[in-house]
Motif scaffolding. Structure first.
Motif, PDB file in Angstrom:
ATOM      1  N   VAL A 167      44.649 -57.082  44.128  1.00  0.00           N
ATOM      2  CA  VAL A 167      43.283 -57.004  44.673  1.00  0.00           C
ATOM      3  C   VAL A 167      42.321 -57.723  43.727  1.00  0.00           C
ATOM      4  N   ALA A 168      42.471 -57.417  42.438  1.00  0.00           N
ATOM      5  CA  ALA A 168      41.556 -58.023  41.454  1.00  0.00           C
ATOM      6  C   ALA A 168      41.728 -59.539  41.425  1.00  0.00           C
ATOM      7  N   GLU A 169      43.019 -59.965  41.445  1.00  0.00           N
ATOM      8  CA  GLU A 169      43.312 -61.393  41.416  1.00  0.00           C
ATOM      9  C   GLU A 169      42.686 -62.093  42.614  1.00  0.00           C
ATOM     10  N   THR A 170      42.971 -61.468  43.757  1.00  0.00           N
ATOM     11  CA  THR A 170      42.457 -62.064  45.005  1.00  0.00           C
ATOM     12  C   THR A 170      40.934 -62.135  44.974  1.00  0.00           C
ATOM     13  N   ARG A 171      40.374 -61.012  44.473  1.00  0.00           N
ATOM     14  CA  ARG A 171      38.910 -60.980  44.405  1.00  0.00           C
ATOM     15  C   ARG A 171      38.401 -62.119  43.500  1.00  0.00           C
ATOM     16  N   ALA A 172      39.083 -62.278  42.362  1.00  0.00           N
ATOM     17  CA  ALA A 172      38.671 -63.328  41.426  1.00  0.00           C
ATOM     18  C   ALA A 172      38.808 -64.699  42.074  1.00  0.00           C
ATOM     19  N   GLU A 173      39.974 -64.890  42.756  1.00  0.00           N
ATOM     20  CA  GLU A 173      40.192 -66.178  43.432  1.00  0.00           C
ATOM     21  C   GLU A 173      39.094 -66.456  44.436  1.00  0.00           C
ATOM     22  N   ILE A 174      38.851 -65.397  45.234  1.00  0.00           N
ATOM     23  CA  ILE A 174      37.829 -65.540  46.275  1.00  0.00           C
ATOM     24  C   ILE A 174      36.481 -65.863  45.630  1.00  0.00           C
ATOM     25  N   GLN A 175      36.235 -65.154  44.497  1.00  0.00           N
ATOM     26  CA  GLN A 175      34.950 -65.339  43.804  1.00  0.00           C
ATOM     27  C   GLN A 175      34.805 -66.791  43.350  1.00  0.00           C
ATOM     28  N   VAL A 176      35.957 -67.295  42.773  1.00  0.00           N
ATOM     29  CA  VAL A 176      35.936 -68.682  42.284  1.00  0.00           C
ATOM     30  C   VAL A 176      35.640 -69.622  43.441  1.00  0.00           C
ATOM     31  N   GLY A 177      36.385 -69.412  44.559  1.00  0.00           N
ATOM     32  CA  GLY A 177      36.188 -70.260  45.734  1.00  0.00           C
ATOM     33  C   GLY A 177      34.758 -70.191  46.230  1.00  0.00           C
ATOM     34  N   LEU A 178      34.306 -68.944  46.235  1.00  0.00           N
ATOM     35  CA  LEU A 178      32.962 -68.698  46.734  1.00  0.00           C
ATOM     36  C   LEU A 178      31.937 -69.423  45.863  1.00  0.00           C
ATOM     37  N   TYR A 194      60.444 -42.087  41.408  1.00  0.00           N
ATOM     38  CA  TYR A 194      59.567 -42.278  42.571  1.00  0.00           C
ATOM     39  C   TYR A 194      58.118 -42.376  42.125  1.00  0.00           C
ATOM     40  N   ASN A 195      57.719 -41.429  41.242  1.00  0.00           N
ATOM     41  CA  ASN A 195      56.332 -41.428  40.781  1.00  0.00           C
ATOM     42  C   ASN A 195      56.009 -42.712  40.030  1.00  0.00           C
ATOM     43  N   LYS A 196      57.005 -43.141  39.219  1.00  0.00           N
ATOM     44  CA  LYS A 196      56.806 -44.357  38.441  1.00  0.00           C
ATOM     45  C   LYS A 196      56.637 -45.543  39.382  1.00  0.00           C
ATOM     46  N   ALA A 197      57.529 -45.585  40.403  1.00  0.00           N
ATOM     47  CA  ALA A 197      57.459 -46.679  41.370  1.00  0.00           C
ATOM     48  C   ALA A 197      56.110 -46.664  42.082  1.00  0.00           C
ATOM     49  N   LEU A 198      55.679 -45.450  42.394  1.00  0.00           N
ATOM     50  CA  LEU A 198      54.395 -45.306  43.079  1.00  0.00           C
ATOM     51  C   LEU A 198      53.269 -45.832  42.194  1.00  0.00           C
ATOM     52  N   ALA A 199      53.309 -45.421  40.910  1.00  0.00           N
ATOM     53  CA  ALA A 199      52.263 -45.854  39.975  1.00  0.00           C
ATOM     54  C   ALA A 199      52.307 -47.371  39.801  1.00  0.00           C
ATOM     55  N   ASP A 200      53.546 -47.906  39.693  1.00  0.00           N
ATOM     56  CA  ASP A 200      53.709 -49.354  39.538  1.00  0.00           C
ATOM     57  C   ASP A 200      53.106 -50.095  40.737  1.00  0.00           C
ATOM     58  N   ALA A 201      53.491 -49.580  41.926  1.00  0.00           N
ATOM     59  CA  ALA A 201      53.023 -50.224  43.149  1.00  0.00           C
ATOM     60  C   ALA A 201      51.497 -50.196  43.207  1.00  0.00           C
ATOM     61  N   ARG A 202      50.943 -49.047  42.786  1.00  0.00           N
ATOM     62  CA  ARG A 202      49.490 -48.907  42.822  1.00  0.00           C
ATOM     63  C   ARG A 202      48.845 -49.922  41.850  1.00  0.00           C
ATOM     64  N   ALA A 203      49.435 -50.002  40.649  1.00  0.00           N
ATOM     65  CA  ALA A 203      48.895 -50.929  39.647  1.00  0.00           C
ATOM     66  C   ALA A 203      49.005 -52.363  40.158  1.00  0.00           C
ATOM     67  N   GLU A 204      50.167 -52.672  40.761  1.00  0.00           N
ATOM     68  CA  GLU A 204      50.404 -54.017  41.288  1.00  0.00           C
ATOM     69  C   GLU A 204      49.371 -54.346  42.365  1.00  0.00           C
ATOM     70  N   ALA A 205      49.178 -53.330  43.233  1.00  0.00           N
ATOM     71  CA  ALA A 205      48.210 -53.533  44.317  1.00  0.00           C
ATOM     72  C   ALA A 205      46.830 -53.803  43.743  1.00  0.00           C
TER      73      ALA A 205
END
Lengths: 267, 185
Positions: free
Chosen positions: B107-118, B92-103
């Motif tokens: 977020v970073a990817e989206t931010r980068a994409e948005i930044q590029v678009g911007l 459970y903890n691992k899944a939680l950590a994974d999910a957090r890392a994925e999130a």
């Protein structure tokens, strides 16, 4: 509950003292009458097979052992009932005693020792019932038990160890000059064993029952003051309950000690 | 002879008992009852031995062993369950950590994409703005030039009319020169 019972007993004692004092004023104490062996039926001569009061109470002891150990454990419950708990407690008590005192190879004599323990403890307990007959107060009974142990141990000692069993009497840790003297003492003490073994048990039970009877005789003769011997009877009876168990324990643990000597005769 | 004396002793003994109503000494030492006691004791002991060794002791030993086994099994099962619970917690903890890392990654990817678009949009907008600004400047310059010419024409005309009104001769060249002088100054 205890208090009510106590006052009822005191009232009864006073009443009986007031009512019956003149009639029973004579002191008639026969403390040894309770040990007389009598035929159960008729008044004939007692031969070896005659059913007597000894027979009755010996067979009652067998029945008590059967009730506790067989009927008590008949449900084979994982979570034991009260009866099964007592049976298991007795089993564990004697088993641990045999294992601790006589060693691992003494365990195969466990049924034999358990028989002795259960017989003595049940006979002692049954003997404490009013109007009962204490079979273990008779030297004939206890001597047979002690001789059984003595013969078992001696024969086993020679069968298992051969002449090395005689090393039991030869104290190899003592100085050479002392060894013959110690050997004689050891030999005497070895042959005194069955005597002390049997008289310890029989004497304790007989003395206790005789004391109870003496106090009972006083209680009948003292009228109003009979409550004093009645209190004494209560106290002695409590002691006898303790003695009934302790003597069975002592007999059994001594058997284990002798068995250990036979299995491991070295000093 | 022997039996006779024995009987006599018996009779005497019985008589003594009857007379006293109790045993003369210790009944324990009355050897005539010994054979009886020993026989029945042997019967009782054999019976107890058989009861115990055949039925009671094996049964109790089995019950005790079974209980020990049950307890051991239960403890083992409990330990297994506990291990499973710990494992599940770890998963459970691992899944939680994974999910957090994925999130965080998303977020970073989206931010980068948005930044590029911007950035693109900003650059595009900048280009457009600068183009527009250049156009505007050009238009303003045109308008300014146009206005200056119109002013010159109007000034020339007005000056010619004013000169004519004062009765002067209208020399178009001179007027234009004068007006442009004035406009400069």
């Amino acid at each position: 509950m205890g208090k009510i019972f106590f006052f009822a007993m005191v009232a009864l004692a006073l009443l009986s003292g007031l009512l019956f004092a003149p009639e029973t004023a004579e002191l008639a104490i026969h403390p040894m009458d309770q040990f007389i062996v009598q035929p159960l039926f008729g008044h004939g001569e007692i031969s070896w097979y005659t059913p007597t009061n000894v027979t009755l109470w010996l067979l009652l002891a067998v029945a008590a052992v059967f009730a506790l150990m067989v009927l008590g454990s008949s449900r084979r419950a994982i979570v034991p009932s009260r009866g099964q708990s007592i049976a298991e407690l007795a089993y564990g008590f004697v088993y641990k005693m045999v294992e601790d005192v006589a060693g691992k190879d003494g365990v195969k004599f466990f049924p034999y020792i358990m028989t002795l323990f259960m017989f003595i403890v049940m006979s002692n307990a049954l003997g404490l019932l009013p109007m009962s007959f204490a079979t273990t107060s008779h030297i004939a009974v206890t001597a047979v038990l002690a001789m059984l142990v003595f013969l078992t141990v001696t024969i086993l000692g020679f069968v298992k160890n051969g002449t090395a069993f005689l090393g039991l009497f030869w104290v190899s840790s003592a100085p050479m000059a002392l060894r013959p003297i110690l050997a004689i003492i050891e030999l005497i003490s070895y042959f005194v064993r069955p005597v002390s073994h049997s008289i310890r048990l029989g004497g304790n039970i007989m003395a206790g029952h005789a004391v109870l009877k003496v106090f009972a005789g006083f209680a009948g003769a003292l009228g109003l003051f009979s409550m004093l011997p009645i209190f004494a009877i209560t106290a002695v009876y409590a002691l006898e309950v303790l003695v009934a168990f302790i003597q069975a324990y002592v007999f059994t643990i001594l058997t284990c000690v002798y068995l250990k000597d036979a299995l491991h005769p070295s000093h | 002879m022997a039996t006779e004396t024995h009987d006599a002793a018996e009779v005497a003994h019985g008589a003594a008992e009857a007379a006293h109503g109790s045993a003369p000494g210790m009944p324990q030492l009355d050897f005539t009852t010994f054979s009886n006691q020993i026989f029945w004791l042997a019967v009782a002991l054999v019976a107890i031995y058989l009861i115990l060794s055949r039925v009671a002791l094996p049964r109790i030993a089995a019950v005790l062993a079974e209980r020990q086994g049950t307890i051991t099994n239960d403890i083992a099962a409990a330990e297994e369950l506990k291990a499973k619970a710990v494992e599940a917690e770890n998963v459970y903890n691992k899944a939680l950590a994974d999910a957090r890392a994925e999130a965080q990654r998303i977020v970073a990817e989206t931010r980068a994409e948005i930044q590029v678009g911007l950035d693109e949009a900003i650059a595009k907008a900048d280009v457009e703005i600068s183009a527009k600004a250049a156009e505007s400047e050009k238009a303003i310059a045109e308008i300014k030039a146009g206005a200056l010419d119109s002013i010159k024409t109007v000034a020339n005309d007005t000056a010619a009319e004013v000169v004519a009104a004062f009765g002067g001769k209208t020399d178009a060249k001179a007027i234009a020169a004068a007006v442009s002088d004035r406009l400069k100054g």
